[in-house]
Design a protein around this motif. Sequence first.
Motif, PDB file in Angstrom:
ATOM      1  N   ILE A  19       0.839  -1.208   0.000  1.00  0.00           N
ATOM      2  CA  ILE A  19       0.000   0.000   0.000  1.00  0.00           C
ATOM      3  C   ILE A  19       0.873   1.256   0.000  1.00  0.00           C
ATOM      4  O   ILE A  19       0.609   2.215  -0.733  1.00  0.00           O
ATOM      5  N   ALA A  20       1.951   1.245   0.795  1.00  0.00           N
ATOM      6  CA  ALA A  20       2.802   2.432   0.895  1.00  0.00           C
ATOM      7  C   ALA A  20       3.468   2.736  -0.446  1.00  0.00           C
ATOM      8  O   ALA A  20       3.506   3.896  -0.882  1.00  0.00           O
ATOM      9  N   VAL A  21       3.965   1.696  -1.110  1.00  0.00           N
ATOM     10  CA  VAL A  21       4.627   1.897  -2.406  1.00  0.00           C
ATOM     11  C   VAL A  21       3.614   2.420  -3.432  1.00  0.00           C
ATOM     12  O   VAL A  21       3.896   3.346  -4.206  1.00  0.00           O
ATOM     13  N   ARG A  23       1.038   4.162  -2.791  1.00  0.00           N
ATOM     14  CA  ARG A  23       0.723   5.562  -2.472  1.00  0.00           C
ATOM     15  C   ARG A  23       1.772   6.501  -3.055  1.00  0.00           C
ATOM     16  O   ARG A  23       1.436   7.551  -3.617  1.00  0.00           O
ATOM     17  N   VAL A  24       3.046   6.124  -2.916  1.00  0.00           N
ATOM     18  CA  VAL A  24       4.132   6.967  -3.449  1.00  0.00           C
ATOM     19  C   VAL A  24       3.933   7.160  -4.949  1.00  0.00           C
ATOM     20  O   VAL A  24       4.006   8.279  -5.475  1.00  0.00           O
ATOM     21  N   ARG A  26       1.214   6.733  -6.769  1.00  0.00           N
ATOM     22  CA  ARG A  26      -0.001   7.502  -7.095  1.00  0.00           C
ATOM     23  C   ARG A  26       0.232   8.992  -6.853  1.00  0.00           C
ATOM     24  O   ARG A  26      -0.242   9.834  -7.613  1.00  0.00           O
ATOM     25  N   SER A  27       0.985   9.301  -5.769  1.00  0.00           N
ATOM     26  CA  SER A  27       1.246  10.712  -5.462  1.00  0.00           C
ATOM     27  C   SER A  27       2.046  11.355  -6.597  1.00  0.00           C
ATOM     28  O   SER A  27       2.058  12.575  -6.739  1.00  0.00           O
ATOM     29  N   ALA A  28       2.741  10.543  -7.409  1.00  0.00           N
ATOM     30  CA  ALA A  28       3.479  11.071  -8.553  1.00  0.00           C
ATOM     31  C   ALA A  28       2.600  11.070  -9.791  1.00  0.00           C
ATOM     32  O   ALA A  28       3.092  11.261 -10.910  1.00  0.00           O
ATOM     33  N   GLY A  29       1.300  10.812  -9.618  1.00  0.00           N
ATOM     34  CA  GLY A  29       0.361  10.901 -10.731  1.00  0.00           C
ATOM     35  C   GLY A  29       0.306   9.658 -11.587  1.00  0.00           C
ATOM     36  O   GLY A  29      -0.196   9.690 -12.717  1.00  0.00           O
ATOM     37  N   ASP A 110      11.552   7.725  -2.381  1.00  0.00           N
ATOM     38  CA  ASP A 110      10.472   7.959  -3.344  1.00  0.00           C
ATOM     39  C   ASP A 110      11.004   8.400  -4.699  1.00  0.00           C
ATOM     40  O   ASP A 110      10.558   7.906  -5.740  1.00  0.00           O
ATOM     41  N   ILE A 114      10.313   6.504  -8.092  1.00  0.00           N
ATOM     42  CA  ILE A 114       9.517   7.149  -9.149  1.00  0.00           C
ATOM     43  C   ILE A 114      10.339   7.262 -10.439  1.00  0.00           C
ATOM     44  O   ILE A 114       9.848   6.956 -11.529  1.00  0.00           O
TER      45      ILE A 114
ATOM     46  N   ASN B 393       5.345   5.539   3.074  1.00  0.00           N
ATOM     47  CA  ASN B 393       4.130   6.231   3.497  1.00  0.00           C
ATOM     48  C   ASN B 393       4.415   7.694   3.791  1.00  0.00           C
ATOM     49  O   ASN B 393       3.673   8.584   3.372  1.00  0.00           O
ATOM     50  N   GLN B 395       6.860   9.574   2.710  1.00  0.00           N
ATOM     51  CA  GLN B 395       7.191  10.329   1.500  1.00  0.00           C
ATOM     52  C   GLN B 395       5.948  10.573   0.646  1.00  0.00           C
ATOM     53  O   GLN B 395       5.777  11.653   0.073  1.00  0.00           O
ATOM     54  N   ALA B 396       5.074   9.580   0.608  1.00  0.00           N
ATOM     55  CA  ALA B 396       3.824   9.765  -0.128  1.00  0.00           C
ATOM     56  C   ALA B 396       3.024  10.898   0.497  1.00  0.00           C
ATOM     57  O   ALA B 396       2.476  11.757  -0.214  1.00  0.00           O
TER      58      ALA B 396
END
Lengths: 208, 596
Positions: A19-21, A23-24, A26-29, A110, A114, B393, B395-396
């Motif tokens: 989940i954490a990976v 999220r990273v 997704r946060s980069a679009g 991250d 990314i 988490n 960093q996100a």
Amino acid sequence: MTAPPPCVFVVDDEVSVRIAVARVLRSAGLTVTTCVSAQEYLVRCDPDVPGCVVLDLAMPGFSGLELQNVLAARGDVPPIIFLTGHADVQESVQAMKHGAVEFLTKPVDDDILIDAVRSALEKDRCDRARRSELAEVRKRFAKLTPRESEVLGYVISGRLNKQIAAELGTVEKTIKVHRAHVMEKLQVASVAELVHVSVRAGIPSMRI
Amino acid sequence: MAITWIPIFCLMIAGACLAVGLIHGVVGLKRTGELAHLAFSVIAFSYAAITVSELLLIRTQSPGEFGEILRWTHVPLSVGVIATIVFVRTYFRAGRLWLAWGIVTLQVLSLILNFLLHPNIHRNPWAAVEEASLLLLAVFVADALWAVWWRGRPGDRRRAATIGGSFLLVTAAWAGASLLLQGGSVPSVFLHAIPLLAVLVVSSVELSGDVLRAARLATLLQKNEELISDERGFLRQVIDVVPNLIFAKNREGQFVLVNQAVADLYGTTVDAMIGKTSGDFNKNPQEVEAFRRADLEVLDTLKEKLNPEEKITDARGQIRWLQTVKRPILGKDGTASLMLGSATDITARRQADLEVARQRNELAHFSRLTMLGVISGSIAHELNQPLAAVLSNAQAALRLLEKNQFGEVHEILQDIVRDNKRAGEIIQGLRLLLRNGESRRRRLDLNELVRDALRLVHSDILNGGVALTTGFTPATPKVEGDQVQLQQVLLNLVVNACDAMAGNPAGDRKLHVAVEPTADSCVEVRVVDHGEGIPPGEIERVFEPFVTTKKDGLGLGLSVCRKIIQSHGGRLWAANNPGHGASFQFTLPASSGDAA
């Protein structure tokens, strides 16, 4: 027809990391799909959708390396970024040999992740472009008659029409006609171009 | 002829009565509390007086003189009657009290009447008072004898028959004589005096028998005392030669008995300790207080109390360890006023035990470190996972905040907290495993313990391609144990099981770990592998130290595991599975609070 957006698959049995990976990324679009195991990935992946895989090395049942082998056997290997807890030299060598694009260790920064994913997606895009171009070229080659293919082989080996005619036991004029047909079917204007597409299509030149 | 014979006879009887009275009087005065002898003496004197009166009566010339003597004869008669009652009551401890008082009242009344009437109570209707009292006396004595006869104590019947019978006789004779006097017949000295003498002789013999018996008893007692004194000396030597501490204390905590060992421990003598308390010799008030509490508990509960280990500071200020048993000495009333104690000095044994335990802990720690080395990769991985998740988490979240997207941030932070805690728990567990300390027992849930241990080797199991299945029983009773050592055992068994299957083809590496309660109030933990199994002859040998099948193993793991389980009162054994592989299992007794 517009190409579907590229999808990043995150495959990890460890839920918190998965989940954490995701999220990273997704946060980069990026568009992300998560899978709990290699088997789930095999069920859910669509070879026509561009993308890449962030793959955990150690998973119960079906490990990351095994999945890589299965994909290689199928022929369409997406770019794989391995993410592992402990970098075992042997495993990383094997992974890279089989075409992994990156071998990252957890915890991963991250930016590094990314960047790796972006370049993997870029590679996938290039691979796909090359593959579709190649398919196009191969389609053209398929239109050639056996005689034309034969003549093509001699042409890209650098033979003159006269020599080819002698070789095939015919007249130079006939060879010229074949040659014109080949140039036309393969949509090339010069011999140099002809050689280029032939090499890309993997057509062997005639050796004497 | 008769005239000259009777006075001699009467005087002889009177003399005999006086002699008997004197003897018993002396005995009664000397042995205080023997009222019976005094009463008997009074009876004898009164008999002597009566006999003399009889003689005087015979020799009277005028009726006036006769009446006057007869009047005075009633005085010894009344005294004799009352003394007889006292004698019966004190000697036989029988006779109805109301009857006794009735007789006494009547006698006193008749005596008063005797002196009021002229010339005396006889030949007068009031004489019936005296006759009634004599009849009642006969009834009183007969009733008392009847009671004694049926009382059934040894000698009672004989006494009743002899003394009581003769008293009855004399009472009857007096009653008869009284009637004869009333009837006006000539009083016969034989009628009075012979039964009197008879009763005195018989009773005196009987009473003298008592005196003789008492004298014999006294001799016997003296002999016994000597014997007891010898015995006591002998027993004293016996308890003094015993190396254990033997002592007795009263409720006030004073020693009433100690042996040489106790005196030696406190650096004093046996005699100096008697009457003193522990506090007079022991410089450690806590110990004294603890002893006192235990003593009183034993005296109050009346139950024996075993203290398997207690501390005592000796005269040199050194601490010694005792195993002490204390028990109450019960009195006839069912309470205890004395506490008897016996203590064994277990200092040396305890030190040896401690040394063995210390070495065992040391070995367990060493073995644990070795095992932790083996699974260190797995532990690192296990720790790495939450750390990786936390970093990603965080960093996100930062990226989302930069973009002003707050939606998921709360959830992400919660995940960070959870993963951080998980990492903390792993480190905590690791710290425990690395610790080298004394074994600490507490109540443990084996389900939880097994789950924690499996988490530590999770990565090794994964990398080894081992498929793990678990079987936990939810309501498993807790066990009393050292968490670290039991986890060590489990990790050892799991790591061994994984190693045993390393040669198996992938897909055939199956590991099953189960926890379940047994029928005999134990909890069983089973580690079942799918490896090669153990060669039949080797099943017990695998638990011997330095026996190993591994290239890099010392072969201490299983022998240490077995020692750990045994020190927990459990059992660890191995067996080959019916199909494939081997099972290692151990049982631990369920904690008493949880026993089904």
